[in-house]
Design a protein around this motif. Structure first.
Motif, PDB file in Angstrom:
ATOM      1  N   SER A   1      -9.815  -5.581  -4.482  1.00 24.75           N
ATOM      2  CA  SER A   1      -8.706  -4.647  -4.283  1.00 24.75           C
ATOM      3  C   SER A   1      -7.389  -5.395  -4.238  1.00 24.75           C
ATOM      4  O   SER A   1      -7.323  -6.575  -3.868  1.00 24.75           O
ATOM      5  CB  SER A   1      -8.915  -3.864  -2.990  1.00 24.75           C
ATOM      6  OG  SER A   1      -7.778  -3.115  -2.647  1.00 24.75           O
ATOM      7  N   SER A   2      -6.320  -4.664  -4.586  1.00 28.33           N
ATOM      8  CA  SER A   2      -4.968  -5.208  -4.483  1.00 28.33           C
ATOM      9  C   SER A   2      -4.404  -5.086  -3.081  1.00 28.33           C
ATOM     10  O   SER A   2      -3.370  -5.692  -2.774  1.00 28.33           O
ATOM     11  CB  SER A   2      -4.044  -4.493  -5.480  1.00 28.33           C
ATOM     12  OG  SER A   2      -3.963  -3.106  -5.161  1.00 28.33           O
ATOM     13  N   ALA A   3      -5.047  -4.315  -2.215  1.00 30.28           N
ATOM     14  CA  ALA A   3      -4.581  -4.170  -0.835  1.00 30.28           C
ATOM     15  C   ALA A   3      -4.926  -5.425  -0.038  1.00 30.28           C
ATOM     16  O   ALA A   3      -5.919  -6.105  -0.313  1.00 30.28           O
ATOM     17  CB  ALA A   3      -5.213  -2.945  -0.193  1.00 30.28           C
ATOM     18  N   THR A   4      -4.127  -5.705   0.963  1.00 30.30           N
ATOM     19  CA  THR A   4      -4.372  -6.872   1.803  1.00 30.30           C
ATOM     20  C   THR A   4      -5.514  -6.600   2.773  1.00 30.30           C
ATOM     21  O   THR A   4      -5.878  -5.445   3.032  1.00 30.30           O
ATOM     22  CB  THR A   4      -3.115  -7.245   2.581  1.00 30.30           C
ATOM     23  OG1 THR A   4      -2.770  -6.155   3.459  1.00 30.30           O
ATOM     24  CG2 THR A   4      -1.955  -7.534   1.642  1.00 30.30           C
ATOM     25  N   VAL A   5      -6.054  -7.664   3.337  1.00 28.93           N
ATOM     26  CA  VAL A   5      -7.135  -7.522   4.303  1.00 28.93           C
ATOM     27  C   VAL A   5      -6.655  -6.758   5.535  1.00 28.93           C
ATOM     28  O   VAL A   5      -7.344  -5.866   6.058  1.00 28.93           O
ATOM     29  CB  VAL A   5      -7.679  -8.910   4.698  1.00 28.93           C
ATOM     30  CG1 VAL A   5      -8.719  -8.780   5.817  1.00 28.93           C
ATOM     31  CG2 VAL A   5      -8.277  -9.604   3.493  1.00 28.93           C
ATOM     32  N   GLY A   6      -5.453  -7.080   6.012  1.00 26.29           N
ATOM     33  CA  GLY A   6      -4.929  -6.387   7.183  1.00 26.29           C
ATOM     34  C   GLY A   6      -4.715  -4.913   6.944  1.00 26.29           C
ATOM     35  O   GLY A   6      -4.989  -4.078   7.815  1.00 26.29           O
ATOM     36  N   SER A   7      -4.230  -4.553   5.738  1.00 24.60           N
ATOM     37  CA  SER A   7      -4.028  -3.146   5.412  1.00 24.60           C
ATOM     38  C   SER A   7      -5.349  -2.382   5.376  1.00 24.60           C
ATOM     39  O   SER A   7      -5.444  -1.256   5.885  1.00 24.60           O
ATOM     40  CB  SER A   7      -3.315  -3.029   4.062  1.00 24.60           C
ATOM     41  OG  SER A   7      -3.230  -1.678   3.646  1.00 24.60           O
ATOM     42  N   LEU A   8      -6.379  -2.980   4.803  1.00 25.28           N
ATOM     43  CA  LEU A   8      -7.677  -2.306   4.729  1.00 25.28           C
ATOM     44  C   LEU A   8      -8.293  -2.122   6.110  1.00 25.28           C
ATOM     45  O   LEU A   8      -8.868  -1.069   6.414  1.00 25.28           O
ATOM     46  CB  LEU A   8      -8.612  -3.100   3.832  1.00 25.28           C
ATOM     47  CG  LEU A   8      -8.284  -3.115   2.329  1.00 25.28           C
ATOM     48  CD1 LEU A   8      -9.239  -4.014   1.576  1.00 25.28           C
ATOM     49  CD2 LEU A   8      -8.311  -1.705   1.761  1.00 25.28           C
ATOM     50  N   LYS A   9      -8.181  -3.115   6.957  1.00 26.39           N
ATOM     51  CA  LYS A   9      -8.747  -2.998   8.302  1.00 26.39           C
ATOM     52  C   LYS A   9      -7.997  -1.984   9.147  1.00 26.39           C
ATOM     53  O   LYS A   9      -8.554  -1.449  10.120  1.00 26.39           O
ATOM     54  CB  LYS A   9      -8.732  -4.369   8.980  1.00 26.39           C
ATOM     55  CG  LYS A   9      -9.733  -5.354   8.401  1.00 26.39           C
ATOM     56  CD  LYS A   9      -9.784  -6.650   9.190  1.00 26.39           C
ATOM     57  CE  LYS A   9     -10.867  -7.576   8.645  1.00 26.39           C
ATOM     58  NZ  LYS A   9     -10.937  -8.849   9.403  1.00 26.39           N
TER      59      LYS A   9
ATOM     60  N   GLN B   1      -7.579   6.049  -1.545  1.00 27.85           N
ATOM     61  CA  GLN B   1      -6.170   5.688  -1.686  1.00 27.85           C
ATOM     62  C   GLN B   1      -5.821   4.416  -0.928  1.00 27.85           C
ATOM     63  O   GLN B   1      -4.910   3.677  -1.313  1.00 27.85           O
ATOM     64  CB  GLN B   1      -5.285   6.844  -1.207  1.00 27.85           C
ATOM     65  CG  GLN B   1      -5.358   8.082  -2.090  1.00 27.85           C
ATOM     66  CD  GLN B   1      -4.430   9.179  -1.611  1.00 27.85           C
ATOM     67  OE1 GLN B   1      -3.827   9.072  -0.548  1.00 27.85           O
ATOM     68  NE2 GLN B   1      -4.315  10.239  -2.408  1.00 27.85           N
ATOM     69  N   ALA B   2      -6.556   4.141   0.157  1.00 25.73           N
ATOM     70  CA  ALA B   2      -6.280   2.926   0.936  1.00 25.73           C
ATOM     71  C   ALA B   2      -6.663   1.665   0.175  1.00 25.73           C
ATOM     72  O   ALA B   2      -6.180   0.574   0.511  1.00 25.73           O
ATOM     73  CB  ALA B   2      -7.022   2.989   2.275  1.00 25.73           C
ATOM     74  N   LEU B   3      -7.496   1.801  -0.840  1.00 21.64           N
ATOM     75  CA  LEU B   3      -7.954   0.627  -1.587  1.00 21.64           C
ATOM     76  C   LEU B   3      -6.918   0.130  -2.584  1.00 21.64           C
ATOM     77  O   LEU B   3      -7.051  -0.989  -3.094  1.00 21.64           O
ATOM     78  CB  LEU B   3      -9.262   0.947  -2.322  1.00 21.64           C
ATOM     79  CG  LEU B   3     -10.426   1.431  -1.454  1.00 21.64           C
ATOM     80  CD1 LEU B   3     -11.648   1.704  -2.330  1.00 21.64           C
ATOM     81  CD2 LEU B   3     -10.756   0.443  -0.361  1.00 21.64           C
ATOM     82  N   GLY B   4      -5.918   0.952  -2.877  1.00 22.74           N
ATOM     83  CA  GLY B   4      -4.930   0.545  -3.861  1.00 22.74           C
ATOM     84  C   GLY B   4      -5.549   0.468  -5.246  1.00 22.74           C
ATOM     85  O   GLY B   4      -6.374   1.289  -5.643  1.00 22.74           O
ATOM     86  N   SER B   5      -5.154  -0.546  -6.008  1.00 24.34           N
ATOM     87  CA  SER B   5      -5.760  -0.794  -7.311  1.00 24.34           C
ATOM     88  C   SER B   5      -7.037  -1.606  -7.089  1.00 24.34           C
ATOM     89  O   SER B   5      -6.992  -2.735  -6.611  1.00 24.34           O
ATOM     90  CB  SER B   5      -4.788  -1.551  -8.212  1.00 24.34           C
ATOM     91  OG  SER B   5      -5.391  -1.856  -9.454  1.00 24.34           O
ATOM     92  N   TYR B   6      -8.181  -1.041  -7.441  1.00 23.22           N
ATOM     93  CA  TYR B   6      -9.455  -1.692  -7.143  1.00 23.22           C
ATOM     94  C   TYR B   6     -10.419  -1.508  -8.300  1.00 23.22           C
ATOM     95  O   TYR B   6     -10.220  -0.664  -9.178  1.00 23.22           O
ATOM     96  CB  TYR B   6     -10.064  -1.115  -5.867  1.00 23.22           C
ATOM     97  CG  TYR B   6     -10.731   0.232  -6.071  1.00 23.22           C
ATOM     98  CD1 TYR B   6     -12.111   0.305  -6.308  1.00 23.22           C
ATOM     99  CD2 TYR B   6     -10.000   1.409  -6.041  1.00 23.22           C
ATOM    100  CE1 TYR B   6     -12.733   1.539  -6.504  1.00 23.22           C
ATOM    101  CE2 TYR B   6     -10.609   2.636  -6.237  1.00 23.22           C
ATOM    102  CZ  TYR B   6     -11.981   2.692  -6.476  1.00 23.22           C
ATOM    103  OH  TYR B   6     -12.589   3.900  -6.685  1.00 23.22           O
ATOM    104  N   ARG B   7     -11.483  -2.282  -8.278  1.00 20.38           N
ATOM    105  CA  ARG B   7     -12.600  -2.088  -9.204  1.00 20.38           C
ATOM    106  C   ARG B   7     -13.856  -2.689  -8.602  1.00 20.38           C
ATOM    107  O   ARG B   7     -13.791  -3.614  -7.780  1.00 20.38           O
ATOM    108  CB  ARG B   7     -12.308  -2.709 -10.566  1.00 20.38           C
ATOM    109  CG  ARG B   7     -12.101  -4.200 -10.586  1.00 20.38           C
ATOM    110  CD  ARG B   7     -11.893  -4.694 -12.012  1.00 20.38           C
ATOM    111  NE  ARG B   7     -11.676  -6.131 -12.094  1.00 20.38           N
ATOM    112  CZ  ARG B   7     -10.487  -6.702 -12.090  1.00 20.38           C
ATOM    113  NH1 ARG B   7      -9.404  -5.951 -11.968  1.00 20.38           N
ATOM    114  NH2 ARG B   7     -10.365  -8.008 -12.182  1.00 20.38           N
ATOM    115  N   ILE B   8     -14.970  -2.173  -9.012  1.00 28.24           N
ATOM    116  CA  ILE B   8     -16.279  -2.653  -8.555  1.00 28.24           C
ATOM    117  C   ILE B   8     -16.749  -3.730  -9.528  1.00 28.24           C
ATOM    118  O   ILE B   8     -16.857  -3.487 -10.729  1.00 28.24           O
ATOM    119  CB  ILE B   8     -17.291  -1.502  -8.477  1.00 28.24           C
ATOM    120  CG1 ILE B   8     -16.809  -0.456  -7.462  1.00 28.24           C
ATOM    121  CG2 ILE B   8     -18.669  -2.014  -8.088  1.00 28.24           C
ATOM    122  CD1 ILE B   8     -17.673   0.779  -7.390  1.00 28.24           C
TER     123      ILE B   8
END
Length: 360
Positions: free
Chosen positions: A29-37, A87-94
């Motif tokens: 993901s493009s989101a930071t670790v702190g944002s995801l937590k 939406q919290a994941l931002g730009s992501y892919r599996i």
């Protein structure tokens, strides 16, 4: 999305039901670790998963900052929760999906041992029976490898039994099978089972096997709607070695002539009558050649009994041996004119009987 998609639909004859599940999924993901937590319900995700973790991304793509690692159980709960907070994941892919099918052996009714011990012993027998039937389409390595360290204590959830690999870790479509204890939510473990696992890596392999060759990135909605029952029906190949046909095939390769038709075996009472029966000689030749093959594979498996079992019963191992130009299918001594060492092509290898899955 209901978890009924993970209900058993197929069984392997003589072994047991296949219980599909997502064993592990990796999401970048493009989101930071702190944002995801902060934005994800971490406590709910950990309760719904066997293991859930968010770590810093350490790959080569600068736009990605975090990696989500989910180890699943027998339902789709963790991925359903993530889909609600997509939406919290931002730009992501599996980027990696592990698809597992668990076979839960039952304890024997006539045993005096406890349930766990008898089920664990039955799981070992089911594992070797499965290896004796399991083949892999597009098996590029063309042989199996076993990892077994019985002198060391197994890791939590694992059993002191061998793990059989069909490909190496670099493969985008890897297959392995082993015995373990089933994974439960919250990090616990359940009863013993035989674990059959595919690991799909990278966009091309994941889309080809789970999303019908779509061109877009594989997303959570694709993960939830993928049909694992169809995946098993399409990709699980089961075969049984016909040692009679195999001996006749090897005999044809040795003498450098066309294969003779396989004769129906006849009942014989004496040793002399047995050797007069061509079918008996072909079958005996197949076992002897494969036993000689096992001597050279003993170091790879680390155990003689395992090497002998795999080399004489595994269709994947035997097919790789026949296709290899190093296989000793030529007579010893001075070669005759117009004879040369050669492998046996897939077109000529007809010594395997297809075993079909049974619907549950």
């Amino acid at each position: 999305m209901s978890s009924n998609r993970l209900a058993p639909r197929w069984s392997i004859p003589g072994i047991g039901r296949l219980r599909p599940r997502y064993d592990a999924v990796r999401i970048v993901s493009s989101a930071t670790v702190g944002s995801l937590k902060t934005r994800l319900p971490i406590a709910d995700l950990k309760k719904a998963s066997h293991k859930f973790d968010v770590v810093r991304y350490r790959g080569k793509y600068p736009g990605l900052r975090s990696e989500i690692r989910v180890t699943g159980t027998d339902d789709l709960s963790p991925w359903q929760i993530l889909a609600k907070h997509e939406q919290a994941l931002g730009s992501y892919r599996i980027v990696q999906v592990e698809i597992a099918f668990d076979i839960r052996p039952r304890a024997r009714a006539n045993t005096n041992s406890s349930l766990g011990e008898s089920a664990a012993g039955n799981a070992r027998k089911k594992l070797f029976a499965l290896v004796g039937l399991l083949a892999k389409p597009r098996h590029y390595r063309e042989y199996l490898i076993s990892a077994h360290e019985p002198e060391q204590d197994p890791k939590p959830g694992y059993m002191a039994e061998p793990t059989f690999y069909f490909e190496d870790r670099k493969s985008s479509v890897a297959l392995k099978c082993y015995c373990r204890y089933s994974k439960l939510k919250g990090g616990g473990f359940g009863e013993p089972c035989v674990h059959l696992e595919w690991t799909l890596k990278y966009k091309t392999a994941i889309n080809r096997y789970l999303a019908g060759n779509q061109t877009n990135d594989f997303k959570l909605k694709d993960l939830l709607k993928a049909d694992l029952g169809k995946f098993a029906e399409t990709n699980l190949r089961l075969e049984k070695v016909d040692h009679l046909a195999l001996g006749e095939l090897i005999r044809g390769a040795i003498v450098g002539k066309k294969s003779m038709p396989v004769l129906t075996p006849v009942k014989a009472k004496t040793v002399r009558q047995q050797f007069q029966d061509p079918a008996y000689r072909f079958r005996r030749s197949a076992y002897l050649v494969l036993r000689n093959f096992a001597y050279g594979e003993e170091k790879r498996f680390g155990d003689w009994q395992q090497a002998l079992m795999v080399c004489q019963s595994s269709p994947a191992q035997i097919r790789g041996y026949l296709r290899s130009p190093k296989s000793k299918t030529q007579k010893r001594g001075r070669p005759k004119q117009r004879t040369r060492r050669r492998s046996i092509s897939n077109y000529r290898i007809n010594a395997f009987k297809r075993i079909h899955l049974k619907p549950v």
